[in-house]
Design an enzyme around this catalytic site. Sequence first.
Site, short mmCIF file in Angstrom:
data_model
loop_
_atom_site.label_atom_id
_atom_site.label_comp_id
_atom_site.label_asym_id
_atom_site.label_seq_id
_atom_site.Cartn_x
_atom_site.Cartn_y
_atom_site.Cartn_z
N GLY A 46 40.58 -2.95 114.35
CA GLY A 46 39.15 -3.54 114.94
C GLY A 46 39.06 -4.65 115.30
O GLY A 46 39.77 -5.78 114.83
N GLN A 51 34.70 -12.69 116.13
CA GLN A 51 35.83 -13.38 116.04
C GLN A 51 36.27 -13.56 116.79
O GLN A 51 37.63 -14.54 117.22
CB GLN A 51 37.01 -11.73 115.63
CG GLN A 51 36.37 -11.47 114.05
CD GLN A 51 37.73 -10.79 113.77
OE1 GLN A 51 37.49 -9.58 114.63
NE2 GLN A 51 38.68 -10.72 113.29
N CYS A 93 43.61 -9.27 108.52
CA CYS A 93 41.99 -9.12 109.65
C CYS A 93 42.82 -10.64 110.67
O CYS A 93 43.61 -11.52 109.94
CB CYS A 93 41.16 -10.29 108.51
SG CYS A 93 39.79 -10.35 109.41
N LEU A 94 42.75 -9.88 111.87
CA LEU A 94 43.65 -10.95 112.72
C LEU A 94 42.50 -12.13 112.52
O LEU A 94 43.22 -13.03 113.61
CB LEU A 94 42.59 -9.95 114.49
CG LEU A 94 43.53 -8.91 114.67
CD1 LEU A 94 42.65 -8.74 115.74
CD2 LEU A 94 44.38 -8.86 114.29
N HIS A 135 34.53 -3.18 107.49
CA HIS A 135 35.42 -4.17 107.77
C HIS A 135 34.46 -4.88 108.13
O HIS A 135 34.17 -6.56 108.51
CB HIS A 135 36.94 -4.22 107.50
CG HIS A 135 37.43 -5.44 107.75
ND1 HIS A 135 38.76 -6.29 106.92
CD2 HIS A 135 37.43 -5.82 108.81
CE1 HIS A 135 39.21 -6.98 107.47
NE2 HIS A 135 38.55 -7.62 108.77
N GLU A 136 34.53 -4.54 110.02
CA GLU A 136 33.80 -4.94 110.73
C GLU A 136 32.40 -5.29 110.82
O GLU A 136 32.40 -6.27 111.15
CB GLU A 136 34.52 -3.77 112.23
CG GLU A 136 36.06 -3.82 112.41
CD GLU A 136 36.34 -5.08 112.24
OE1 GLU A 136 36.27 -5.74 113.29
OE2 GLU A 136 37.90 -4.53 111.68
N HIS A 139 32.10 -8.73 109.52
CA HIS A 139 32.25 -9.31 109.86
C HIS A 139 30.60 -9.81 110.67
O HIS A 139 30.30 -11.39 110.92
CB HIS A 139 33.39 -9.50 111.38
CG HIS A 139 34.73 -9.54 111.24
ND1 HIS A 139 35.06 -11.20 111.16
CD2 HIS A 139 35.91 -9.26 110.57
CE1 HIS A 139 36.17 -10.85 110.11
NE2 HIS A 139 36.62 -9.72 110.67
#
Length: 173
Positions: A46, A51, A93-94, A135-136, A139
């Site tokens: 994701g 991000q 998370c990236l 989660h997304e 963000h």
Amino acid sequence: MALLEILKYPNPALRKETEPISEFNNELHELIKNMAETMYDAPGIGLAAPQVGVNKQLVVIDLHPKDEERQLIVLINPEISEGEGSVVDEEGCLSVVDLSANVSRFAHVKVKAQNAQGDPIEFEAEDWFARVIQHEVDHLHGILFIDHLSRLKRALYKKKRKKQLHELVNMSK
Ligand code: NI
């Protein structure tokens, strides 16, 4: 298409509230392609627009990024309209390097969003898919998964990250 730079904690761009998308044009479609490519390259399951430094309500998800049968899910202006149950599982998370931790999330969610063409979509998700969506969507509101951890765990991570960044700076001197 192009790979985009993934911003890392503590970059302040990750903490902003995002703007809704109202124009479903070529520029948006180009951004979606680039975000998808960046997610597959990372690799991740994701990626949210903040991000990559874009302050808009857009996320891309693919629960099977390594499979030959990839299935890209694009959610624009997504909202979790209902959530129930709770389940704890490990997340990463990236944008939060070198950390994974248990986070409690709704087990089941109802989602309202728009697709890449701007058509309204509404669906239910559970298990891992529900977790990734939560989660997304976080963000898009400047929230990172570390915000769901205990104050102590978050403080430890901040400290570790500070040290890491300090070492990086020293190495480049
Ligand atoms: Ni993330």
